[in-house]
Each structure stands twice: as C-alpha cells, then as structure tokens.
Design an enzyme around this catalytic site. Structure first.
Site, mmCIF file in Angstrom:
data_model
loop_
_atom_site.group_PDB
_atom_site.id
_atom_site.type_symbol
_atom_site.label_atom_id
_atom_site.label_comp_id
_atom_site.label_asym_id
_atom_site.label_seq_id
_atom_site.Cartn_x
_atom_site.Cartn_y
_atom_site.Cartn_z
ATOM 1 N N ARG A 154 0.959 -1.249 0.001
ATOM 2 C CA ARG A 154 -0.168 0.022 0.037
ATOM 3 C C ARG A 154 0.947 1.233 -0.005
ATOM 4 N NH1 ARG A 154 1.763 3.273 4.313
ATOM 5 N NH2 ARG A 154 1.293 2.057 6.298
ATOM 6 N N GLU A 253 -6.565 7.401 7.771
ATOM 7 C CA GLU A 253 -5.618 8.277 8.101
ATOM 8 C C GLU A 253 -5.042 9.251 7.384
ATOM 9 O OE1 GLU A 253 -1.026 7.339 9.741
ATOM 10 O OE2 GLU A 253 -2.605 6.007 10.737
ATOM 11 N N ARG A 257 -5.446 5.934 0.795
ATOM 12 C CA ARG A 257 -4.695 4.862 0.852
ATOM 13 C C ARG A 257 -4.920 3.973 -0.308
ATOM 14 N NH1 ARG A 257 -2.711 3.449 6.262
ATOM 15 N NH2 ARG A 257 -1.507 5.206 6.968
ATOM 16 N N CYS A 299 1.320 10.848 9.232
ATOM 17 C CA CYS A 299 2.280 10.258 10.125
ATOM 18 C C CYS A 299 3.619 10.260 9.445
ATOM 19 C CB CYS A 299 1.909 8.787 10.409
ATOM 20 S SG CYS A 299 3.048 8.090 11.736
ATOM 21 N N THR A 301 6.295 8.527 9.848
ATOM 22 C CA THR A 301 6.676 7.156 9.391
ATOM 23 C C THR A 301 6.131 6.732 8.051
ATOM 24 O OG1 THR A 301 4.613 5.928 10.321
ATOM 25 C CG2 THR A 301 6.328 6.425 11.894
ATOM 26 N N ARG A 308 4.564 0.712 1.962
ATOM 27 C CA ARG A 308 4.509 -0.310 3.016
ATOM 28 C C ARG A 308 4.305 -1.702 2.300
ATOM 29 N NH1 ARG A 308 1.451 -3.143 6.906
ATOM 30 N NH2 ARG A 308 2.703 -3.657 8.924
ATOM 31 N N ARG A 337 4.433 -6.724 13.512
ATOM 32 C CA ARG A 337 3.208 -6.485 13.912
ATOM 33 C C ARG A 337 2.273 -7.622 14.242
ATOM 34 N NH1 ARG A 337 1.405 -0.993 10.475
ATOM 35 N NH2 ARG A 337 3.222 0.300 11.150
ATOM 36 N N GLU A 342 -0.626 -2.599 13.731
ATOM 37 C CA GLU A 342 -0.165 -2.079 14.924
ATOM 38 C C GLU A 342 -0.973 -2.023 16.100
ATOM 39 O OE1 GLU A 342 3.009 1.876 15.709
ATOM 40 O OE2 GLU A 342 1.109 1.967 14.042
#
Length: 391
Positions: A154, A253, A257, A299, A301, A308, A337, A342
C-alpha cells in the site's frame, strides 16, 4: 490551482476555504490554555515510562523553542502535533503532522524523529525521485504456500491544497470525498469497481469488510487523540475493485490509501498492480509532494515513498522466541506487528511483517529490501524445521 470537478452542493464552501489558504498566511498566538496543556503534558511525559520517539527526542530546549509556534496557514500548534503521544505513553512514535506546514514549522522535533525511524534520513538528506521499477523483478516468495498467507502493498497519498485530518472541516471531508471518488469511478480495466461510503453503510456489511481485512476499523485511540477521527464517518469510505484485490481507503488516516493484495506470496504481482493503479489515480489527482521529504502524509513514519509492503505469515520456530524474531527482522529493516496491524496481537500465530524504511530510497529499493528480508526469514525457518526433524 488544481481543482477537480466536485458536486454543486459542496461548491459553496470552497471559495472561502481557498481564499484563506492562499492569502491569509499569518501565524497566530498560541492560546494560554493550549500552552498550559502543553506544559503539563510535557512534565507528565518526563515522569512516565514511555519508550516513544517523542519522549526520546523532545528535550526541554526543543520544547521551549517550539511551544509558542504555529503553522502559517492553519495555525496548528505543537500540541496538535504531540497530543496523541502525550496522552498515549505506549506510542511507538508519538507525533503527527496536523497539516503539511508542520514538518517545517516544527522541524526541530520532526527531523530527529524522522532520522531515528527511517534509518539515518538526516535533515540535510533529500528523498530521491519516484522510481517504481517493475514488479516482475520479484518472483513468488513462497510458491508452495508453506509460510505466507497473504501479501499486501500500500501507499498513502494526500491531496494538494488540503491539510491533514485534524485541520479538516466537515465540509472539507465532503469535498475531498467528492474529488477522490470522482477519480476512483473513472478507473478502468482490472481496477473497475464500486465505492462504498461509510455513511449509511449497514453494520453487517461494515463488519464483513473488516473481518475480510478489507476495511479499516473505527476507534483507534491514537488517531482519536490526534483529532484525526472528527466528524466520523463523514467523508470516509472504501473503493473495492471487482476482483477484490485492489482497494482505496478514503479519509481514514491519510486522504488516500491505495492498496493491492492477494493470497499467497507473489509480491511481484501485488506490487505491479499497485504501480499501475497509482499511475491511473495520479493522472486525475494532484498529490502533495515535498522536494526534500517526498510524499507528505499525516504520520512521519509514512513519508517519502509512503510505501508499505507486508506479508501475513506463520513462522512457528521464530515465533517461539519473539525477541529473536524482532532482532532478525530489525537486521533487514523489517517491522513485526500483530495480524491486524499496529497495536494488535498475532492471531493463530500469524504476524504482519513489513518494510520499515520508506525514506531515502526509491519505491523499488524499498520493495527490494523487504523482499530480501522476508526471503531470509523463510530460509531461517526452513533451517530450524530441518534441525527439528533430525532430533
């Protein structure tokens, strides 16, 4: 300014928003109550047993330097960035960017956290240009389906000229939803599908999508404390292609995505599908990208490639010693994870293992690093299984 077609009922709120964002760039004073909450939160964090990157890097000197600052356009404060980390000492990172300008306004805290998380991406580093390469370069990791249950790749994207979730109004969510879904409904070929808005979705349908690992869940306390779940479920939804192997989350988020997935370990096929799907969307949507940081996301990260790549996999021998699994994963810049991501547990011995680094390398290099790491974990598991058979 890039302004895709939107619904007439949502056009009313755009002129004021766009005017304010383009011409009213003046920082405001931080309210006394915000300063008070910041001071108290900082003192509480010093006393708690937090292992977050926020606590590690937010020194008193940095705190005092940043506590009175606000971003030029959206007037976001340091509290808007670190509220979730202050309220959740068990955060791994503990900081979010409420708007794109936060990365520069509060760079004194973002930069060291970014360097720590992304393996040495320094404040002088520059993220390379986008380079996806070819998915065909990556053969099936587990052709016999012994270890890998499924593979997912993603990437996150934000729409240019919009802030991130904490600064979005209810009208913003509706406008974004309209802009993004117009683009999604123009997808063709294997990407053709259906958009399901969360507003009005039957609870049974919602749960079915969650149980199928397709839809995000409501109620994440880290996002909630970051004020990223306001006006829920307004403007949120999921796009699913007809084959159910290409998804797009809207306003969870990040604004967007993009997700490619399938059963088994054929990383190359999953990655290639993501590349072509992202390419179709990027022709219709203008994404936020910074010259130094790469693609901008809520975020830190997920900055840079925002890519990811993960597998759900069983590693019986390594899983018997979680510390050993984590150590070996870290050697290859992998993150372990729970099954549902997470802050979740491993269900039936299935772990979610993904690349950790997303900055300072291209998309192709990120996938390559993850591929080599997963290959090494499987090889180690095979060796351990062979040893057990000899006993």
């Amino acid at each position: 300014m890039f302004l895709p077609k939107i619904h007439i009922r949502q056009l009313r709120c755009l002129p004021k928003q766009l005017f304010l964002r383009q011409f009213c760039k003046c920082a405001s004073q931080v309210p006394p109550e915000v300063l008070e909450e910041l001071e108290q939160g900082f003192e509480d964090m010093k006393e708690c047993d937090s292992k977050s990157l926020l606590k590690k890097h937010l020194t008193k000197e940095r705190f005092d330097k940043l506590k009175d600052k606000t971003t030029p356009t959206y007037n976001s404060t340091l509290l808007d960035c670190i509220r979730s980390g202050l309220k959740n000492p068990d955060s791994g990172v503990g900081i979010y960017a409420p708007d794109p300008e936060a990365y520069s306004t509060f760079s004194d805290i973002f930069d060291p956290i970014i360097e720590d998380y992304h393996g040495g991406f320094k404040k002088t580093s520059v993220h390379p240009p986008t380079c996806f390469g070819f998915g065909s370069d990556f053969p099936n990791l587990d052709p016999d389906n012994l270890y890998i249950v499924s593979t997912r790749v993603r990437c996150g994207r934000s729409i240019k000229d919009f802030p991130f979730n904490p600064c979005l109004s209810k009208c913003d969510y509706n406008v974004l939803d309209s802009i993004i879904t117009d683009a999604l409904l123009n997808l063709s070929g294997e990407y053709s599908g259906t958009y399901f808005p969360l507003c009005g979705m039957e609870k049974d349908k919602q749960q079915e999508l969650i149980d199928s690992h397709l839809l995000f869940k409501e109620g994440d306390r880290f996002l909630k404390d970051a004020k990223a779940t306001r006006y829920w479920p307004t403007g949120r939804g999921i796009y699913i292609n007809d084959n159910r192997n290409f998804l797009v989350w809207v306003n969870e988020e990040d604004h967007v995505r993009i997700i490619s997935m399938e059963k088994g370990g054929n990383l190359g096929a999953v990655y290639e599908r993501l590349i072509l799907g992202e390419n179709q969307l990027s022709k219709q949507l203008e994404f936020s990208r910074d010259k130094r940081l790469g693609y901008l996301t809520f975020c830190p990260t997920n900055l840079g490639t925002s890519l990811r790549a993960s597998v759900h996999m069983r590693l019986p021998s390594l899983a018997d010693d979680k510390a050993k699994l984590d150590k070996m994963a870290a050697k290859y810049n992998l993150q372990v994870r729970g099954t549902r991501g997470e802050h979740t547990d491993a269900e039936d011995g299935v772990y979610d293992i993904s690349n950790k680094r997303r900055m300072g390398l291209t998309e192709y290099e990120a996938i390559q690093e993850m591929y080599k790491g997963i290959r090494a974990l499987i090889d180690h598991e095979c060796q351990e299984a062979a040893k057990a058979c000899k006993k």
